[in-house]
Design a protein around this motif. Structure first.
Motif: not given
Length: 179
Positions: A56, A77-78, A105-106, A134, A178
């Motif tokens: 992240f 991943d985020g 990507t989140p 988001n 996530l």
């Protein structure tokens, strides 16, 4: 960021870094490609050191924005943006939204209601048009640094630590969903 590094290390391994212009004590940021390259090098070093299962990118202001750019080129991943600088120098007509619209990507935005660099009405419009999942955590009364005025804190019988703890919980929950 050291305060956040300590806090976030409860969730996983945390590495911080400074961009070249910061280490050189220059006020003017380096050009975007150089910022992205520095961020990429820091990400590579962190991955080599920790060999994580998930990654992240969490950044404050420009660090969050550059993390967004990097996520277009590197698998993460985020993303967590603490005070995303949507409006260049606070000018509502100069939006830094192109990278957000390109994301897959989140991302979690942590934004203060008094942040002139990211008015929430403009962020909501951009978020509605984003492809990436988001999320938004609003810091009531928070400025660009997510600081709440003492008078407001006293009126609600809270401390900045209480505010920061809610921010941390939002980040920890985002990461947990996530992983």
């Amino acid at each position: 960021m050291q305060n956040w590094k300590r806090r976030l290390s409860e969730v996983g391994e945390v590495e911080t870094f400074d961009y070249d212009y910061m280490r050189a004590r220059r006020k003017r940021p380096d050009p975007l490609p150089q910022l992205i390259a520095a961020h990429r090098a820091a990400l590579k070093a962190a991955r080599e050191k920790h060999q994580p299962d998930s990654t992240f990118l969490i950044g404050k202001s420009m660090g969050g924005r550059i993390g967004c750019h990097l996520s277009l080129e590197e698998k993460v991943d985020g993303l967590v943006c603490l005070g995303y600088p949507l409006c260049a120098m606070g000018d509502r007509t100069k939006l830094r939204d192109e990278v957000l619209r390109a994301l897959t990507t989140p991302i979690l935005f942590v934004q203060g209601t008094r942040d002139a660099l990211c008015p929430l009405d403009l962020l909501e419009r951009v978020r509605a048009e984003m492809k990436a999942a988001n999320f938004l955590h609003v810091v009531e009364g928070g400025d660009h640094s997510l600081r709440v005025p003492k008078r407001q804190l006293q009126a609600t019988d809270e401390t900045q630590e209480d505010v920061d703890q809610r921010i941390f919980k939002a980040i920890a929950d985002f990461v947990a969903t996530l992983r």
